[in-house]
Design an enzyme around this catalytic site. Structure first.
Site, PDB file in Angstrom:
ATOM      1  N   ASP A  49     -27.951 160.126  -7.870  1.00 21.11           N
ATOM      2  CA  ASP A  49     -28.995 159.154  -8.221  1.00 21.11           C
ATOM      3  C   ASP A  49     -29.553 158.512  -6.949  1.00 21.11           C
ATOM      4  O   ASP A  49     -30.533 157.759  -7.001  1.00 21.11           O
ATOM      5  CB  ASP A  49     -28.493 158.118  -9.232  1.00 21.11           C
ATOM      6  N   SER A  50     -28.988 158.858  -5.794  1.00 29.24           N
ATOM      7  CA  SER A  50     -29.604 158.497  -4.507  1.00 29.24           C
ATOM      8  C   SER A  50     -31.026 159.038  -4.430  1.00 29.24           C
ATOM      9  O   SER A  50     -31.826 158.577  -3.616  1.00 29.24           O
ATOM     10  CB  SER A  50     -28.766 159.037  -3.340  1.00 29.24           C
ATOM     11  N   ASP A  88     -25.649 163.254 -11.497  1.00 30.17           N
ATOM     12  CA  ASP A  88     -25.258 161.850 -11.667  1.00 30.17           C
ATOM     13  C   ASP A  88     -25.812 161.279 -12.969  1.00 30.17           C
ATOM     14  O   ASP A  88     -26.978 161.500 -13.311  1.00 30.17           O
ATOM     15  CB  ASP A  88     -25.847 161.005 -10.526  1.00 30.17           C
ATOM     16  N   LYS A 118     -21.460 163.227 -13.054  1.00 24.37           N
ATOM     17  CA  LYS A 118     -20.695 162.249 -12.284  1.00 24.37           C
ATOM     18  C   LYS A 118     -21.057 160.858 -12.793  1.00 24.37           C
ATOM     19  O   LYS A 118     -22.222 160.606 -13.103  1.00 24.37           O
ATOM     20  CB  LYS A 118     -20.997 162.353 -10.785  1.00 24.37           C
ATOM     21  N   GLU A 120     -19.955 156.477 -12.201  1.00 26.62           N
ATOM     22  CA  GLU A 120     -19.308 155.502 -11.326  1.00 26.62           C
ATOM     23  C   GLU A 120     -18.368 154.602 -12.114  1.00 26.62           C
ATOM     24  O   GLU A 120     -18.677 154.220 -13.251  1.00 26.62           O
ATOM     25  CB  GLU A 120     -20.372 154.648 -10.615  1.00 26.62           C
ATOM     26  N   GLU A 186     -15.869 156.406  -1.979  1.00 25.72           N
ATOM     27  CA  GLU A 186     -16.944 155.982  -1.082  1.00 25.72           C
ATOM     28  C   GLU A 186     -16.581 154.712  -0.326  1.00 25.72           C
ATOM     29  O   GLU A 186     -16.156 153.717  -0.907  1.00 25.72           O
ATOM     30  CB  GLU A 186     -18.252 155.770  -1.878  1.00 25.72           C
TER      31      GLU A 186
END
Ligand code: KIV
Length: 281
Positions: A49-50, A88, A118, A120, A186
């Site tokens: 999602d960057s 993501d 993915k 978080e 991270e």
């Protein structure tokens, strides 16, 4: 067949089985041409999602939508032959309930052809990870600095220093026990990354988490020098493509203004027409 001779995509179980073996090479990609470049060299390629910050100019990842992830996922799919493709889950698409996460993850998998998603979060997401993996959705977890929680953290700070290490350790254990195929660590200290890597049974993939992890991931635009002046400590710049592109564009602009481009070799004469209706060279 890919440059490495492998005939099919790597699967989530094959990635999990790399625990403690040859380091996993992972990068992000958001477009077909970049996917084609990274695929022969990578085990995992992530539509992160960057993308919202790197390609869409958003200030954080919070404004990224499911539709954006699906569109970039479809572009990425067309460029991959070998690596495991992971997409993501964007902010707001999975946190509410395991059911919401399943509904949206199933849509991402069906519409992009990715083999895993993915998301978080550590302990708080363990129930959701168990729900998804039990229903055919392989999950890569992400703990430590989780950028979707940037407001709660008060910035992109290193996580897990000193007594805070125990929180991150519990997060990593929880996602591993819940069935995640691997976990991104991270921006955590090296000692913590090493301890977690030794303790859990799934691969750790570090970003700003030292070489003690089972693999590494970077945002491809960061390591190629394409994302402006963004130079965090954990990113090694392997190229300066942004500077090279700027110099090329400046040269083009100068040559157009000076009427030096197009030159004779770029100009058509009175030759016969081709089937496309263009004059032959
Ligand atoms: O969004 C992203 O690109 C990521 C990786 C950097 C791990 O989450």
């Amino acid at each position: 067949m890919s440059a490495t001779g492998q005939e099919k995509d790597l699967t989530p179980p094959e990635i999990s089985a790399r625990k403690g073996k040859a380091p996993l090479v992972c990068l992000t990609a958001y477009t077909t041409p970049i996917a084609r470049l990274v695929d022969p060299h990578c085990d995992v390629v992530l539509v992160g999602d960057s993308v919202g910050m790197v390609l869409h100019g958003l200030p954080t990842t919070l404004g990224v939508t499911l539709d954006m992830m699906i569109m970039h996922g479809q572009a990425m799919r067309r460029g991959l032959e070998r690596a495991l493709m992971v997409v993501d889950m964007p902010f707001g698409s999975y946190e509410e309930s395991p059911e919401q996460a399943f509904r949206n993850a199933a849509r991402v998998m069906a519409e992009t052809g990715c083999a895993a998603v993915k998301l978080e979060g550590g302990e708080v997401m363990a129930e959701t990870i168990r729900f998804l993996t039990g229903r055919g959705v392989p999950v890569m977890a992400h703990v430590g600095l989780t950028p979707q929680a940037v407001n709660a953290f008060g910035g992109y700070r290193v996580q897990g220093r000193g007594r805070d290490a125990e929180r991150i350790r519990r997060d990593a254990l929880a996602v591993a026990e819940a069935g995640a195929l691997a976990v991104v660590l991270e921006k955590v200290p090296e000692t913590l990354a090493r301890g977690i890597t030794e303790e859990i049974a799934i691969p750790t993939i570090g970003i700003g988490a030292s070489s003690a992890c089972d693999g590494q991931i970077l945002v491809v635009d960061d390591m190629l020098g394409l994302f402006g002046d963004f130079r965090p400590k954990f990113v090694k710049r392997y190229a300066e493509l942004g500077q090279a592109a700027e110099a090329a564009i400046a040269t083009y602009a100068r040559e157009v203004k000076e009427r030096r481009f197009p030159a004779a070799e770029h100009v058509f004469g009175e030759g016969p027409k081709t089937v496309n209706g263009e004059e032959a060279a």
